[in-house]
Design a protein around this motif. Structure first.
Motif, PDB file in Angstrom:
ATOM      1  N   LEU A   1       0.821  -1.211   0.000  1.00 25.67           N
ATOM      2  CA  LEU A   1       0.000   0.000   0.000  1.00 25.67           C
ATOM      3  C   LEU A   1       0.857   1.263   0.000  1.00 25.67           C
ATOM      4  O   LEU A   1       0.439   2.309  -0.511  1.00 25.67           O
ATOM      5  N   LEU A   2       2.059   1.169   0.565  1.00 24.98           N
ATOM      6  CA  LEU A   2       2.929   2.338   0.645  1.00 24.98           C
ATOM      7  C   LEU A   2       3.657   2.630  -0.667  1.00 24.98           C
ATOM      8  O   LEU A   2       4.118   3.756  -0.874  1.00 24.98           O
ATOM      9  N   ILE A   3       3.761   1.644  -1.539  1.00 20.36           N
ATOM     10  CA  ILE A   3       4.527   1.826  -2.774  1.00 20.36           C
ATOM     11  C   ILE A   3       3.966   2.963  -3.643  1.00 20.36           C
ATOM     12  O   ILE A   3       4.727   3.857  -4.052  1.00 20.36           O
ATOM     13  N   PRO A   4       2.642   2.971  -3.954  1.00 18.70           N
ATOM     14  CA  PRO A   4       2.142   4.086  -4.781  1.00 18.70           C
ATOM     15  C   PRO A   4       2.273   5.439  -4.094  1.00 18.70           C
ATOM     16  O   PRO A   4       2.401   6.467  -4.761  1.00 18.70           O
ATOM     17  N   LEU A   5       2.276   5.459  -2.769  1.00 24.97           N
ATOM     18  CA  LEU A   5       2.444   6.722  -2.050  1.00 24.97           C
ATOM     19  C   LEU A   5       3.868   7.243  -2.217  1.00 24.97           C
ATOM     20  O   LEU A   5       4.077   8.441  -2.434  1.00 24.97           O
ATOM     21  N   ALA A   6       4.830   6.341  -2.121  1.00 26.40           N
ATOM     22  CA  ALA A   6       6.229   6.743  -2.301  1.00 26.40           C
ATOM     23  C   ALA A   6       6.491   7.210  -3.727  1.00 26.40           C
ATOM     24  O   ALA A   6       7.187   8.212  -3.958  1.00 26.40           O
TER      25      ALA A   6
ATOM     26  N   ALA B   1       5.496  16.763  -9.258  1.00 26.10           N
ATOM     27  CA  ALA B   1       4.923  16.441 -10.570  1.00 26.10           C
ATOM     28  C   ALA B   1       3.667  15.587 -10.414  1.00 26.10           C
ATOM     29  O   ALA B   1       2.668  15.804 -11.112  1.00 26.10           O
ATOM     30  N   SER B   2       3.708  14.617  -9.499  1.00 30.31           N
ATOM     31  CA  SER B   2       2.540  13.760  -9.275  1.00 30.31           C
ATOM     32  C   SER B   2       1.395  14.541  -8.651  1.00 30.31           C
ATOM     33  O   SER B   2       0.226  14.305  -8.977  1.00 30.31           O
ATOM     34  N   VAL B   3       1.713  15.473  -7.752  1.00 31.72           N
ATOM     35  CA  VAL B   3       0.672  16.305  -7.138  1.00 31.72           C
ATOM     36  C   VAL B   3      -0.055  17.106  -8.211  1.00 31.72           C
ATOM     37  O   VAL B   3      -1.293  17.178  -8.230  1.00 31.72           O
TER      38      VAL B   3
ATOM     39  N   LEU C   1      -2.071  14.500 -10.648  1.00 28.17           N
ATOM     40  CA  LEU C   1      -3.208  13.791 -10.066  1.00 28.17           C
ATOM     41  C   LEU C   1      -4.270  14.725  -9.511  1.00 28.17           C
ATOM     42  O   LEU C   1      -5.434  14.345  -9.387  1.00 28.17           O
ATOM     43  N   GLY C   2      -3.874  15.941  -9.146  1.00 27.16           N
ATOM     44  CA  GLY C   2      -4.844  16.894  -8.615  1.00 27.16           C
ATOM     45  C   GLY C   2      -5.508  16.391  -7.350  1.00 27.16           C
ATOM     46  O   GLY C   2      -4.853  15.924  -6.416  1.00 27.16           O
ATOM     47  N   ALA C   3      -6.848  16.457  -7.332  1.00 22.70           N
ATOM     48  CA  ALA C   3      -7.603  16.045  -6.146  1.00 22.70           C
ATOM     49  C   ALA C   3      -7.440  14.555  -5.855  1.00 22.70           C
ATOM     50  O   ALA C   3      -7.587  14.114  -4.705  1.00 22.70           O
ATOM     51  N   GLN C   4      -7.147  13.767  -6.878  1.00 27.91           N
ATOM     52  CA  GLN C   4      -6.975  12.328  -6.678  1.00 27.91           C
ATOM     53  C   GLN C   4      -5.733  12.017  -5.844  1.00 27.91           C
ATOM     54  O   GLN C   4      -5.646  10.948  -5.248  1.00 27.91           O
ATOM     55  N   TRP C   5      -4.780  12.954  -5.810  1.00 31.45           N
ATOM     56  CA  TRP C   5      -3.549  12.721  -5.043  1.00 31.45           C
ATOM     57  C   TRP C   5      -3.856  12.561  -3.561  1.00 31.45           C
ATOM     58  O   TRP C   5      -3.356  11.654  -2.908  1.00 31.45           O
TER      59      TRP C   5
END
Length: 202
Positions: free
Chosen positions: A127-132, A138-140, A143-147
């Motif tokens: 579960l932590l992998i996609p967070l890392a 750039a991801s923020v 992804l916008g609100a989905q982040w």
């Protein structure tokens, strides 16, 4: 006092956490290499890395409640704390995978499936992998609100980390239960509203 502490923290760049992050791991590796960690250096290293990872995850989880209930503002450090937490979770996992299990994949997969404490620990790690991976600007932006929704996975991940240690411990040991209690308390403090101060009577 809190205001003075917040002022000092604002002057401290978040990247300093990345410079000091490897130091505990280097110290524990040195202990293992020199025999200072006891008769089972691999188990000692694995435990130290895992416990420190859980401590960091709890600190990251506590950032919002600390600001809410005490006024202490650690928001600028939250992402760095999360990245460093994952670094130690990864080291904990690799120590088990490489040093403890010697990359015996059949036995590794069997343990993940058959031993509940390893199963839940592995799920928490996954579960932590996609967070890392998405802990960058750039991801923020992309992804916008989905982040924010994605990063709520940290809640079940930390719960699974605490449960992993409770289940791993033989019998009802106090220390893992204290960690689990802290996790549950922090999650409760995140959701309950802070009481409003009553207006002083005229």
């Amino acid at each position: 006092m809190i205001d003075a502490l917040n002022t000092s923290l604002r002057k401290l760049p978040a990247w300093t956490l990345y410079t000091v992050a490897p130091m505990p791991a280097a110290f524990w590796l040195w202990q293992g290499a020199t025999g200072a960690s006891g008769p089972e250096p691999i188990k000692a290293l694995e435990h130290s890395l895992g416990e420190f990872a859980l401590q960091l995850l709890i600190i990251g989880l506590a950032v919002t409640p600390l600001r809410k209930w005490t006024g202490l503002n650690l928001l600028k450090f939250r992402r760095a704390i999360g990245v460093v937490s994952f670094f130690y979770v990864l080291l904990h996992f690799l120590t088990w995978l490489v040093l403890d299990m010697s990359l015996l994949w059949g036995q590794i997969l069997g343990d993940i499936v058959k031993r509940p404490y390893i199963t839940i620990g592995f799920i928490g790690f996954a579960l932590l992998i996609p967070l890392a991976v998405t802990s960058n600007n750039a991801s923020v932006r992309k992804l916008g609100a989905q982040w924010r929704k994605l990063h709520k996975l940290v809640y079940p991940a930390v719960l699974l980390g605490g449960l992993h240690w409770v289940w791993l411990a033989k019998g009802w040991q106090v220390e893992p239960l204290l960690y689990m209690g802290a996790i549950l308390a922090i999650l409760v403090l995140r959701v309950i509203p802070k009481p409003r101060k009553r207006a002083l009577a005229a």
